[in-house]
Scaffold this active site. Structure first.
Site, mmCIF file in Angstrom:
data_model
loop_
_atom_site.group_PDB
_atom_site.id
_atom_site.type_symbol
_atom_site.label_atom_id
_atom_site.label_comp_id
_atom_site.label_asym_id
_atom_site.label_seq_id
_atom_site.Cartn_x
_atom_site.Cartn_y
_atom_site.Cartn_z
ATOM 1 N N HIS A 199 116.124 70.934 101.887
ATOM 2 C CA HIS A 199 117.034 70.004 102.549
ATOM 3 C C HIS A 199 118.368 70.694 102.755
ATOM 4 O O HIS A 199 118.823 71.461 101.910
ATOM 5 C CB HIS A 199 117.235 68.729 101.740
ATOM 6 N N ASP A 202 117.768 53.677 101.335
ATOM 7 C CA ASP A 202 118.491 54.826 101.873
ATOM 8 C C ASP A 202 118.444 54.832 103.390
ATOM 9 O O ASP A 202 119.429 55.169 104.051
ATOM 10 C CB ASP A 202 117.904 56.128 101.339
ATOM 11 N N LYS A 245 114.853 60.436 98.914
ATOM 12 C CA LYS A 245 113.739 60.767 99.811
ATOM 13 C C LYS A 245 112.857 61.864 99.233
ATOM 14 O O LYS A 245 111.628 61.827 99.362
ATOM 15 C CB LYS A 245 114.284 61.188 101.188
#
Length: 423
Positions: A81, A160, A186
């Site tokens: 990420h 989220d 996530k």
């Protein structure tokens, strides 16, 4: 509990308990806490911050607001990420590349936040590409291809998903606690074995200084570890866009070039480093050097490109050689010199003005607009040399001068910055 009282507590610098966070997140999902109340809370958090325990609890509540992805085989599950930045298209390359190396990459990505582009927006520039899959559908793609890139659905970290959209349009993106909880909720829901974090440092990202980026890296590493997810932070330069392409379709095109063994060297180098960290973390490689060598061969052989094509096909997309872009206009240097700096905010704002990003969550995105930045900091340029090219759609590009030149030699910036210290 009263939502307004909890907002006041954060506004005044107080600390919320685990039960209070659960009340807020469950209430937000159930409709008892409204969008305007959550926006107010996000602003209070932006100014007052979250301590480590609050961040961990918020993350847990977001994960618990939905389901977790099931494991489909015994292969290690990994993901990367990025905190976001101009021209950051690494995910499009990394997911299929790692899928060639005996690991699964169940990637849950997001849309653009502020000036930074979103992975989903880029992929949706591909005709037919479906980013909203059910858990059964994404599991099938993962089993067949070894990777998928989808958005968070109502069943995966739904809290989220809603808060993510609010932060984009309420000026509350740049919060260490909110960024940490958003990312890790996530990733934890994806049932990962290892996560590498690309923490961007510079004017084109959310963390302009080493100190701020190090704080975020430390938060991600600590909260991830506490939740049982080994998290490896890497700091990388974002005082200039990554690669040449900034936009949606144009970044897909650049990703295809890298997947075919070409493209900008900095995009390839960062992709290899981030991917190698995950292979070492899951014991698929002995060290970074051997991991990068193996990964490079997958790019140069065309195997990663073939895997990307399979992923696109399985997610409903129709991939052409290169995606179409808007009307082209070239801008050249008026004098000779060295590239001293890149005005990243001006580039990001120009993309949004042309329709390539959002001012509010409901705004449509024009994938054909973008900017091709043909120089990097430290480059020598001559008068008349192309510096940047604009691709316009229905909305014109505002006047910009993103490249600043110096009469003196300027050193190039390192791509990967020294490891952060959390002393």
């Amino acid at each position: 509990m009263l939502t307004a009282n909890l907002i006041r507590t954060k506004r005044d610098g107080g600390v919320l308990s685990a039960d209070q966070w659960r009340f807020l997140i469950e209430g937000y999902c159930d409709g008892l806490v409204t969008d305007y109340q959550m926006s107010a809370l996000a602003m209070a958090i932006y100014f007052r911050g979250l301590n480590r325990s609050e961040t961990a609890e918020l993350t847990r509540c977001m994960v618990d607001s939905g389901e977790r992805l099931p494991r489909v085989n015994d292969r290690p599950r990994v993901d990367k990420h990025s905190t976001g930045g101009l021209g950051d298209k690494i995910s499009l390359i990394l997911a299929p590349l790692l899928a060639c190396c005996d690991v699964d990459v169940p990637m849950i990505s997001g849309r653009g936040l502020g000036r930074t582009g979103g992975t989903l927006d880029k992929l949706e520039a591909i005709e037919g590409y479906e980013t909203q899959l059910t858990i059964d559908q994404s599991s099938r793609v993962l089993k067949e291809v070894g990777c998928f890139i989808v958005g968070a659905t109502e069943s995966i970290a739904p809290a989220d998903r809603r808060l993510y959209g609010l932060r984009d349009v309420t000026g509350t993106v740049e919060s260490v606690g909110l960024i940490t909880a958003s990312i890790l909720s996530k990733k934890l829901a994806a049932s990962l074995d290892a996560l590498v974090m690309d923490v961007k440092v510079g004017s084109a990202g959310f963390m302009p200084t080493i100190e701020q980026a190090s704080e975020l890296a430390g938060s991600l590493q600590a909260v991830g570890s506490e939740a049982g997810l080994p998290t490896i932070p890497i700091l990388s330069d974002m005082d200039q866009p990554l690669g040449r392409a900034i936009g949606n379709a144009i970044e897909v095109n650049e990703s295809l070039d890298v997947l075919r063994g070409g493209g900008p060297l900095e995009v390839r180098a960062l992709t290899l480093r981030l991917s190698a960290e995950l292979l070492v973390a899951t014991k698929q490689a002995e060290d970074l050097r051997s991991a990068e060598k193996s990964l490079a061969s997958q790019l140069d052989s065309g195997a990663a490109m073939q895997r990307f094509e399979r992923m696109v096909q399985e997610q409903g997309g129709k991939l052409s050689e290169h995606l179409p872009l808007g009307k082209r206009s070239e801008h050249v240097a008026k004098q000779s010199g060295w590239v001293e700096s890149i005005d990243c905010p001006a580039i990001g704002d120009a993309i949004i003005s042309m329709g390539g990003g959002r001012r509010k969550t409901t705004d449509p995105v024009d994938p054909s607009v973008g900017i091709d930045l043909q120089v990097r900091i430290g480059d020598r340029v001559e008068a008349g040399q192309p510096l940047w090219t604009v691709y316009e759609g229905a909305k014109p590009c505002p006047p910009i001068t993103p490249v600043q030149l110096s009469g003196s030699k300027v050193p190039a910036r390192p791509l990967i910055l020294p490891p952060c210290r959390n002393d």
